[in-house]
Design a protein around this motif. Structure first.
Motif, PDB file in Angstrom:
ATOM      1  N   LYS A   1       0.822  -1.076   0.083  1.00  0.00           N
ATOM      2  CA  LYS A   1      -0.099  -0.222  -0.122  1.00  0.00           C
ATOM      3  C   LYS A   1       1.003   1.372  -0.150  1.00  0.00           C
ATOM      4  CE  LYS A   1      -4.338  -1.635   2.189  1.00  0.00           C
ATOM      5  NZ  LYS A   1      -5.095  -1.385   3.321  1.00  0.00           N
ATOM      6  N   HIS A   2       0.431   2.366  -0.568  1.00  0.00           N
ATOM      7  CA  HIS A   2       0.960   3.548  -0.603  1.00  0.00           C
ATOM      8  C   HIS A   2       0.393   4.759   0.129  1.00  0.00           C
ATOM      9  CE1 HIS A   2       2.770   6.986  -3.465  1.00  0.00           C
ATOM     10  NE2 HIS A   2       3.187   6.970  -2.177  1.00  0.00           N
TER      11      HIS A   2
ATOM     12  N   ILE B   1      -3.206  10.591   5.666  1.00  0.00           N
ATOM     13  CA  ILE B   1      -4.329  11.338   5.183  1.00  0.00           C
ATOM     14  C   ILE B   1      -5.020  10.849   3.877  1.00  0.00           C
ATOM     15  CG2 ILE B   1      -4.018  13.668   6.357  1.00  0.00           C
ATOM     16  CD1 ILE B   1      -2.596  14.686   3.533  1.00  0.00           C
ATOM     17  N   THR B   2      -4.148  10.055   3.213  1.00  0.00           N
ATOM     18  CA  THR B   2      -4.424   9.584   2.113  1.00  0.00           C
ATOM     19  C   THR B   2      -3.847   7.988   1.710  1.00  0.00           C
ATOM     20  OG1 THR B   2      -2.782  10.203   0.408  1.00  0.00           O
ATOM     21  CG2 THR B   2      -4.802  11.723   0.626  1.00  0.00           C
ATOM     22  N   ILE B   3      -4.357   7.045   1.091  1.00  0.00           N
ATOM     23  CA  ILE B   3      -3.638   5.881   0.852  1.00  0.00           C
ATOM     24  C   ILE B   3      -4.312   5.240  -0.369  1.00  0.00           C
ATOM     25  CG2 ILE B   3      -5.650   4.525   1.998  1.00  0.00           C
ATOM     26  CD1 ILE B   3      -3.211   2.895   3.531  1.00  0.00           C
ATOM     27  N   SER B   4      -3.436   4.473  -0.928  1.00  0.00           N
ATOM     28  CA  SER B   4      -4.158   3.898  -2.273  1.00  0.00           C
ATOM     29  C   SER B   4      -5.440   2.901  -1.998  1.00  0.00           C
ATOM     30  CB  SER B   4      -2.911   3.134  -2.951  1.00  0.00           C
ATOM     31  OG  SER B   4      -2.238   2.091  -2.144  1.00  0.00           O
TER      32      SER B   4
ATOM     33  N   ARG C   1       0.008   6.349  -7.241  1.00  0.00           N
ATOM     34  CA  ARG C   1      -0.636   7.704  -6.743  1.00  0.00           C
ATOM     35  C   ARG C   1      -0.675   7.770  -5.177  1.00  0.00           C
ATOM     36  NH1 ARG C   1      -3.301   9.803 -11.317  1.00  0.00           N
ATOM     37  NH2 ARG C   1      -4.404  11.312  -9.848  1.00  0.00           N
ATOM     38  N   GLN C   2      -0.963   8.922  -4.694  1.00  0.00           N
ATOM     39  CA  GLN C   2      -0.892   8.979  -3.218  1.00  0.00           C
ATOM     40  C   GLN C   2      -2.368   8.576  -2.678  1.00  0.00           C
ATOM     41  OE1 GLN C   2       0.877  11.285  -5.381  1.00  0.00           O
ATOM     42  NE2 GLN C   2       2.910  10.423  -4.028  1.00  0.00           N
ATOM     43  N   GLY C   3      -3.142   8.486  -3.726  1.00  0.00           N
ATOM     44  CA  GLY C   3      -4.754   7.798  -3.340  1.00  0.00           C
ATOM     45  C   GLY C   3      -6.007   8.885  -2.947  1.00  0.00           C
TER      46      GLY C   3
ATOM     47  N   LEU D   1      -8.668  10.694  -6.595  1.00  0.00           N
ATOM     48  CA  LEU D   1      -7.502  10.142  -6.061  1.00  0.00           C
ATOM     49  C   LEU D   1      -6.388  11.147  -6.359  1.00  0.00           C
ATOM     50  CD1 LEU D   1      -7.475   6.329  -7.274  1.00  0.00           C
ATOM     51  CD2 LEU D   1      -8.306   7.357  -5.265  1.00  0.00           C
ATOM     52  N   ILE D   2      -5.633  11.849  -5.491  1.00  0.00           N
ATOM     53  CA  ILE D   2      -4.555  12.870  -5.817  1.00  0.00           C
ATOM     54  C   ILE D   2      -3.341  12.116  -6.342  1.00  0.00           C
ATOM     55  CG2 ILE D   2      -5.687  14.110  -4.045  1.00  0.00           C
ATOM     56  CD1 ILE D   2      -3.423  13.648  -2.236  1.00  0.00           C
TER      57      ILE D   2
END
Length: 535
Positions: free
Chosen positions: A309-310, A321-324, A340-342, A413-414
């Motif tokens: 996971k990223h 704060i975000t995850i794939s 991607r940062q997710g 997704l960012i």
């Protein structure tokens, strides 16, 4: 019914239900159950109180990933003292600033790093100094184990409230002096809950500490792993051979690793002829920092047999704060999507906004700044009200402004595309280009300089300096590149050293004289997928 969220509850939960279960595997092979771990925590808490340290006082912890770090952290927090983990890669001058800035009352330092504190102890207000091997340290230091042996396992726990500060985590000083990120019982607790959910932690997990515990309290794992009654496996650093050997011997099920660590493990895998990379448990790994190349993700999942996971975040945000995501990853672009940062995690409002604070379109092209609001976001910066106000109000009121520039795709997704503050992320560590430039300018042979992130297969990014020599001749500068590198090595933490130097006649500048770093970045990253350090 409302009950306060307190970080001390994590260890209490483990002791209540997993007291006789193995809690920690030390770096020396020593093993502790949760009852034994708890007893050591209680004794350290009592010892701190006997030395006049109590609620609201600050206790610095300078230690690699040993059981002493966990004991010192929980011992301090048990009496309401503020746990302040320090990056063990810094210089004595860095520690002098932090210890004075937070007016640290006590410091526990591992024997390998205590000398850096000893060198500046007369400059700081700290009065209590403890190490885990007093015989190996010069100066007047108390020995941790002797302190525990002399203390009773009982102490007075004060009343604590969830909105009180319980940790201070110092940033890397990417824009001036390091800032102390203040986190409360509530922010730490809710972040640990998020970590437990998104890292899928259970009481059957065996967690390998390849991620520094000083990094935002080990990304909250000092709480989450403990509270769930899982097992901590400690390390004193990252060595690929030892990591894989430990994974197999201890049946590790989960670890975190910056892209540079993943690359080291891939090198080991290839060098050793594709050995078995797991024990009896399946392995999950989370990475962060610069996004790993697709080839790295593919090797980890297809060759190692691990699940990756990223995540994305910052010291100020817990960091998570975000995850794939999982369901949004299609088979034909699974690995590119994991770069991607997710997506924002539960209870977290992550937005990418333009200069007016308005959301950018979901076209995966329009750049904006990442801003975030959530329960895991910091309370404030220690004694820096102006910096706090700016961090939460520059573009969109009430949101923490990360300084990272990103795009958003149709799924929300960012993807980080650039960095507003020219931060270099090398091996998971934030490095200020401004700090490196200031150091270079101290050399008489440097007339002008600009530092940017350059691609590195090993570290994701590495600092590169474009230097205008004082004689104006890049072909025959008055100082060699090697000498200039040594100059920075003598003045900076080891991971900040400028190892790549290119002499130039002039730097690209605007009409007002501002260096146009984006031109240098575009040239440096021309052969890469993106114009920032993503490997």
């Amino acid at each position: 019914m409302e009950t306060p969220l307190l970080v001390t509850d994590f260890l209490e939960q483990a002791r209540r239900h997993y007291g006789d279960q193995e809690a920690i595997v030390g770096t020396d092979g020593e093993r502790f159950t949760y009852d034994e771990f708890g007893d050591r925590v209680d004794r350290f808490a009592r010892a701190l109180q006997e030395r006049g340290i109590g609620k609201g006082d600050r206790v610095a912890v300078l230690d690699p990933n040993t059981h002493y770090h966990l004991e010192a952290a929980y011992g301090a927090m048990s009496i309401g003292a503020i746990h302040a983990p320090l990056n063990y890669r810094l210089t004595s001058e860095d520690y002098a600033y932090m210890l004075a800035d937070a007016e640290m009352d006590a410091v526990y330092a591992d024997y390998e790093y205590a000398a850096k504190i000893e060198a500046i102890r007369d400059e700081v207000p700290t009065e209590t100094f403890v190490t885990n091997d007093a015989d190996a340290v010069e100066g007047d230091w108390e020995d941790f184990d002797d302190v525990l042996e002399a203390a009773e396992p009982d102490y007075e726990q004060p009343e604590m409230a969830e909105d009180e500060i319980i940790t201070i985590n110092y940033t890397s000083g990417t824009t001036g002096d390091p800032k102390g990120v203040c986190r409360t019982h509530r922010t730490e607790t809710l972040h640990a809950y998020l970590v437990s959910i998104y890292h899928e932690l259970t009481d059957g997990d065996v967690y390998l500490w390849t991620l520094p515990m000083f990094h935002v309290n080990g990304w909250g794992h000092i709480y989450a792993v403990t509270g769930l009654g899982a097992k901590h496996v400690c390390t004193r650093g990252v060595n690929a051979d030892e990591v894989i050997e430990t994974i197999r011997e201890e049946d590790v099920s989960f670890l975190c690793a910056a892209p540079t660590v993943l690359n080291q493990l891939i090198d080991y895998y290839e060098r050793e002829g594709e050995p078995e990379m797991t024990g009896d448990n399946d392995v999950r790994v989370t990475t962060a920092g610069s996004a790993p190349p697709e080839a790295t993700i593919r090797a980890v999942e297809e060759e190692f047999g691990w699940r990756l996971k990223h995540l994305y975040g910052a010291t100020e945000t817990g960091p998570l704060i975000t995850i794939s995501p999982e369901r949004l990853l299609e088979a034909d672009n699974r690995f590119s999507m994991k770069k991607r940062q997710g997506m924002g995690v539960l209870g977290t409002d992550v937005r990418v906004v333009d200069e007016d604070g308005e959301d950018v379109p979901r076209d995966d092209e329009t750049l904006g700044e990442v801003v975030v609001r959530g329960n895991q976001v910091m309370d404030r910066y220690w004694n820096k009200p102006e910096a706090t106000e700016e961090a939460f109000s520059e573009r969109r009121e009430g949101y923490y402004h990360t300084g990272d520039l990103a795009t958003v795709d149709e799924h929300g997704l960012i993807a980080i595309r650039d960095r507003k503050k020219d931060i270099i992320i090398s091996g998971g560590e934030n490095i200020s280009s401004i700090e490196l430039e200031d150091t270079l300018f101290d050399h008489d042979a440097v007339a002008d300089a600009a530092v940017i992130p350059a691609p590195s297969e090993e570290w994701g990014e590495t600092p590169k300096a474009f230097v205008v020599p004082s004689n104006g001749d890049p072909e025959d500068p008055p100082v060699s590149a090697d000498e200039l590198t040594q100059f920075t090595r003598d003045r900076l933490a080891s991971y900040k050293v400028v190892r790549r130097i290119e002499y130039v006649e002039e730097l690209p500048k605007t009409a007002t004289g501002k260096i146009q770093k984006y031109e240098l970045r575009q040239r440096e990253w021309a052969d890469e997928d993106r114009a920032i350090g993503e490997g």
